[in-house]
Scaffold this motif. Sequence first.
Motif, PDB file in Angstrom:
ATOM      1  N   GLU A  76       0.819  -1.217   0.000  1.00 51.48           N
ATOM      2  CA  GLU A  76       0.000   0.000   0.000  1.00 51.48           C
ATOM      3  C   GLU A  76       0.857   1.273   0.000  1.00 51.48           C
ATOM      4  O   GLU A  76       0.357   2.361   0.287  1.00 51.48           O
ATOM      5  CB  GLU A  76      -0.982  -0.044   1.172  1.00 51.48           C
ATOM      6  N   HIS A  95      -2.404   3.228   8.783  1.00 51.25           N
ATOM      7  CA  HIS A  95      -3.513   2.610   8.046  1.00 51.25           C
ATOM      8  C   HIS A  95      -3.809   1.259   8.682  1.00 51.25           C
ATOM      9  O   HIS A  95      -2.920   0.409   8.769  1.00 51.25           O
ATOM     10  CB  HIS A  95      -3.126   2.445   6.572  1.00 51.25           C
ATOM     11  N   HIS A  97      -6.752  -2.095   9.512  1.00 54.05           N
ATOM     12  CA  HIS A  97      -7.965  -2.831   9.179  1.00 54.05           C
ATOM     13  C   HIS A  97      -8.666  -3.164  10.499  1.00 54.05           C
ATOM     14  O   HIS A  97      -8.999  -4.315  10.759  1.00 54.05           O
ATOM     15  CB  HIS A  97      -7.627  -4.110   8.416  1.00 54.05           C
ATOM     16  N   HIS A 160     -12.788  -1.117   3.076  1.00 55.89           N
ATOM     17  CA  HIS A 160     -11.375  -1.411   3.265  1.00 55.89           C
ATOM     18  C   HIS A 160     -10.956  -1.176   4.720  1.00 55.89           C
ATOM     19  O   HIS A 160     -10.931  -2.118   5.509  1.00 55.89           O
ATOM     20  CB  HIS A 160     -10.576  -0.558   2.257  1.00 55.89           C
TER      21      HIS A 160
HETATM   22 ZN   LIG Z   1      -5.328  -1.903   3.743  1.00 53.20          ZN
END
Ligand SMILES: [Zn+2]
Length: 219
Positions: A76, A95, A97, A160
């Motif tokens: 990413e 970032h 999840h 996402h």
């Molecule tokens: Zn991700």
Amino acid sequence: MTNYEEVREELFAAVQMALDEGLLRISEGNLSLRTPDGYVAITPSGIKYKQLKPEEIAIVDLDGRHIDGPCKASSETPMHTAIMRNLPEVGAICHTHSPFAMTFAAAGKDIALINLEAMGCGAPIPVAPWATPGSAAGGEVTVTLFQQRPDLKAVLLRNHGVVAIGENAEDSFDKAFKAEVAAQIYYQALQIGEPVIISRRQLQQTIDTYANFTRKERT
Ligand SMILES: [Zn+2]
């Protein structure tokens, strides 16, 4: 070659905090930190966070080209570098999840201003339009939202996860943590009734009270 030990250690410490708080699981999510010489330190691709060593953190330039380190940068990376290129005030990106925030991202539903954690992210936390994971588009859709609202520190990527920004690695972790707490509490409040939203006036009063408190602390 610059020694990137210090930036790697700073980013590694934020990874550990995110792991401890359950924001990072297995190898999902990625963190980045701007280096003093204008590059980006970023967690590597495909490594399980519990096994990560600081020296495995990759250094890339703002176009994602490999500069230093034994590992390939996160898949990413284009999202991180797009944000770093377009928002020079951003020092670090977290970032994740994390599951409750992902729930709202999957539902395409903003997280309302319902508590202090949401406030700390500049809520309502909006959902950015769908962008292919691993593409620069993931960064571009969040940049648009961050530019529209300078107080906004976290955005949901539709279907996402979360993108949180901060001045430094710990600050970006803190915003990602607050986004997850806000999501969890908002989700739970929705189960038992209609969540009460903090009004604009209550928000301003809280900001003023906090500003007064920190001013007094400094004197
Ligand atoms: Zn991700």
